[in-house]
Design an enzyme around this catalytic site. Structure first.
Site, PDB file in Angstrom:
ATOM      1  N   HIS A  74       0.862  -1.194   0.000  1.00  0.00           N
ATOM      2  CA  HIS A  74       0.000   0.000   0.000  1.00  0.00           C
ATOM      3  C   HIS A  74       0.889   1.231   0.000  1.00  0.00           C
ATOM      4  O   HIS A  74       1.710   1.402   0.897  1.00  0.00           O
ATOM      5  CB  HIS A  74      -0.895   0.031   1.236  1.00  0.00           C
ATOM      6  CG  HIS A  74      -1.994  -0.992   1.219  1.00  0.00           C
ATOM      7  ND1 HIS A  74      -3.158  -0.844   1.917  1.00  0.00           N
ATOM      8  CD2 HIS A  74      -2.095  -2.180   0.576  1.00  0.00           C
ATOM      9  CE1 HIS A  74      -3.940  -1.890   1.709  1.00  0.00           C
ATOM     10  NE2 HIS A  74      -3.313  -2.727   0.902  1.00  0.00           N
ATOM     11  N   PRO A 295      -4.264   0.423  18.552  1.00  0.00           N
ATOM     12  CA  PRO A 295      -4.037  -0.048  17.178  1.00  0.00           C
ATOM     13  C   PRO A 295      -4.131   1.032  16.102  1.00  0.00           C
ATOM     14  O   PRO A 295      -3.833   0.766  14.936  1.00  0.00           O
ATOM     15  CB  PRO A 295      -5.149  -1.091  16.978  1.00  0.00           C
ATOM     16  CG  PRO A 295      -6.202  -0.727  17.965  1.00  0.00           C
ATOM     17  CD  PRO A 295      -5.512  -0.096  19.128  1.00  0.00           C
ATOM     18  N   LYS A 299       1.220   0.118  15.023  1.00  0.00           N
ATOM     19  CA  LYS A 299       2.640   0.055  15.389  1.00  0.00           C
ATOM     20  C   LYS A 299       3.037  -1.181  16.201  1.00  0.00           C
ATOM     21  O   LYS A 299       4.236  -1.483  16.324  1.00  0.00           O
ATOM     22  CB  LYS A 299       3.017   1.301  16.208  1.00  0.00           C
ATOM     23  CG  LYS A 299       3.053   2.566  15.396  1.00  0.00           C
ATOM     24  CD  LYS A 299       4.223   2.554  14.437  1.00  0.00           C
ATOM     25  CE  LYS A 299       4.054   3.564  13.334  1.00  0.00           C
ATOM     26  NZ  LYS A 299       4.526   3.125  12.044  1.00  0.00           N
ATOM     27  N   TYR A 387       3.910   6.788   9.790  1.00  0.00           N
ATOM     28  CA  TYR A 387       3.160   5.599   9.404  1.00  0.00           C
ATOM     29  C   TYR A 387       4.066   4.520   8.817  1.00  0.00           C
ATOM     30  O   TYR A 387       3.951   3.341   9.149  1.00  0.00           O
ATOM     31  CB  TYR A 387       2.045   5.962   8.411  1.00  0.00           C
ATOM     32  CG  TYR A 387       0.905   4.972   8.465  1.00  0.00           C
ATOM     33  CD1 TYR A 387      -0.213   5.227   9.252  1.00  0.00           C
ATOM     34  CD2 TYR A 387       0.972   3.768   7.769  1.00  0.00           C
ATOM     35  CE1 TYR A 387      -1.244   4.307   9.345  1.00  0.00           C
ATOM     36  CE2 TYR A 387      -0.050   2.843   7.857  1.00  0.00           C
ATOM     37  CZ  TYR A 387      -1.154   3.120   8.645  1.00  0.00           C
ATOM     38  OH  TYR A 387      -2.158   2.189   8.734  1.00  0.00           O
TER      39      TYR A 387
HETATM   40  C1  PHB Z   1      -5.738  -4.034  10.214  1.00  0.00           C
HETATM   41  O1  PHB Z   1      -6.068  -4.923  11.026  1.00  0.00           O
HETATM   42  O2  PHB Z   1      -5.747  -4.232   8.987  1.00  0.00           O
HETATM   43  C2  PHB Z   1      -5.386  -2.694  10.740  1.00  0.00           C
HETATM   44  C3  PHB Z   1      -5.420  -2.462  12.109  1.00  0.00           C
HETATM   45  C4  PHB Z   1      -5.085  -1.209  12.602  1.00  0.00           C
HETATM   46  C5  PHB Z   1      -4.709  -0.213  11.722  1.00  0.00           C
HETATM   47  C6  PHB Z   1      -4.667  -0.450  10.370  1.00  0.00           C
HETATM   48  C7  PHB Z   1      -4.999  -1.686   9.868  1.00  0.00           C
HETATM   49  O3  PHB Z   1      -4.398   1.014  12.208  1.00  0.00           O
END
Ligand code: PHB
Ligand code: APR
Length: 391
Positions: A74, A295, A299, A387
């Site tokens: 991505h 989440p 990270k 990120y």
């Molecule tokens: C995911 O589980 O795909 C996921 C979880 C937290 C995020 C981004 C993606 O910040």
């Protein structure tokens, strides 16, 4: 079975397995002790966002082949607010970096396969794990395997046993300082059989609460909704999930998720936690054993990997050069990155979620911040760098 090794590793999560893999690559032997079965470890659903540095490490150490084949690169994320999506591009703002979506349990499958193929000693389904002699030169791990009591003598012990493990509580009281921040909400996570409607992750701000659109495969999507942290999944029948997802993602552009069967639901608590220092004598903590991030910044897994990269390097140096400089500095070095990630996760969380008691003033501040992040190159570069893990 050997009862002596150089590094005794408690826990076969990303931290423990990657540490064992890295040490093996540098000629240092280890034994990994895990309470769960291999099947359980390989089935546990967790995060999926791999920073560029994590991806590069998997590839350069020979465990990235399937990830390169099956993972999805991505090159940006979307922040959605005020009814429109705003894309943040990664490569143009971070010297060519991106993220890869590849589920954590797939990383674990690849690491376990690599350890076993190399003759690595990974013992599943052990119990009664206890650590001894941390302050001396010969620390020991006592445990039971198949009901038989055993002892593993080590030069060093790595506590990679997650937030609820035994390593951190083995450190005498009064040594550690804990920093804890609980958030007044959780996430309801779902897995849905539906086609993807976006090639990239969408973080959505709305007056009804936060929503996140992520993906697993072209036919399986991962959607999250901010919820009450005490909610049971029963409080979230499918109709309510779809109503909230559509409501929180609605906008003038008419963008809409495809619906499909929801085959998994679970509530995730949101917490920030850091323990200092991450070491005591010959015990070194890594990953969730030492810190938890909410989440929102994706990270957790990446911090676990960056901890053990530092720890492996420090342990290898201590054997090669009979010096302990890097080991002595392990906690201080690791914690710098941990606090950067902690701040990023807190900042993303605060910018995107609806806090209980928030009035319209707070909402306007969040929208002003989102406007800045998506329109100022300096601010958007800051998000992109954090990120992809370029810090
Ligand atoms: C995911 O589980 O795909 C996921 C979880 C937290 C995020 C981004 C993606 O910040
Ligand atoms: N003895 C041995 N193993 C244990 C013990 C114990 N007493 N207690 C826990 N474990 C095992 C768990 O069963 C788990 O397999 O330690 C492992 C810890 O793995 P994780 O919790 O995944 O922690 P870590 O390797 O630090 O990885 C952090 O995982 O939790 C996610 O979102 C988090 O992505 C982040 C990453």
């Amino acid at each position: 079975m050997r009862n002596r090794t150089q590094v005794g590793i408690v826990g076969a999560g990303p931290a423990g397995l990657m540490l064992s893999h890295l040490l093996h690559g540098a000629g240092v032997e280890s034994v990994v002790l895990e309470i769960k079965s291999r099947a359980d470890v390989e089935a546990t659903l967790r995060a999926a966002v791999l920073e560029q540095g994590t991806v590069d490490l998997l590839v350069s150490t020979g465990v990235g082949e399937r990830m390169l084949r099956e993972g999805a690169v991505h090159r940006g994320v979307h922040l959605r607010f005020g009814g429109r999506s705003h894309r943040i591009d990664f490569p143009s703002q971070t010297g060519g970096r991106a993220i890869t979506l590849y589920p954590q349990h797939e990383v674990l499958r690849d690491l376990i396969a690599a350890r076993l193929a190399a003759g690595g000693d990974v013992r599943f389904e052990v119990s009664d794990v206890r650590l001894d002699g941390l302050d001396g030169d010969a620390p020991r791990i006592r445990f039971a395997a198949g009901g038989v009591a055993q002892e593993l003598r080590c030069d060093f012990i790595a506590g990679c046993d997650g937030f609820h493990g035994v390593s951190r509580p083995s450190i005498p009281p009064g040594v550690l300082t804990e920093h804890v921040h609980d958030y007044p909400f959780g996430w309801l996570g779902t897995l849905v059989e539906a086609p993807a409607v976006t090639g990239e992750i969408v973080y959505a701000h709305s007056r009804r609460g936060f929503a996140l659109v992520s993906t697993r495969t072209p036919s399986v999507q991962r959607y999250y909704l901010q919820c009450d942290p005490h909610d049971e999944v029963d409080a979230w029948p499918d109709e309510r999930i779809w109503a909230e997802l559509h409501g929180r993602l609605a906008g003038e552009d008419g963008w809409r998720l495809a619906e499909g069967p929801i085959f998994q639901k679970g509530v995730i608590a949101m917490r920030s936690y850091v323990v200092e220092p991450m070491q005591r004598g010959r015990l070194f903590l890594a990953g969730d054993a030492a810190h938890i991030v909410p989440p929102t910044g994706a990270k957790g897994l990446n911090l676990a990997i960056s901890d053990v990269r530092l720890l492996a390097e420090a342990i290898v140096e201590s054997y090669a050069r009979v010096r302990r400089d890097l080991l002595d500095r392990y906690s201080a070095t690791a914690l710098k990155r941990v606090w950067r990630a902690q701040h990023f996760a807190w900042w993303m969380t605060a910018m995107l979620h609806r806090f209980p008691g928030d009035d319209e003033f707070q909402v306007r501040l969040q929208l002003a911040q989102l406007e800045q992040v998506t329109s100022s190159p300096a601010a958007s570069t800051m998000l992109a760098e954090s990120y992809v893990g370029a810090f």
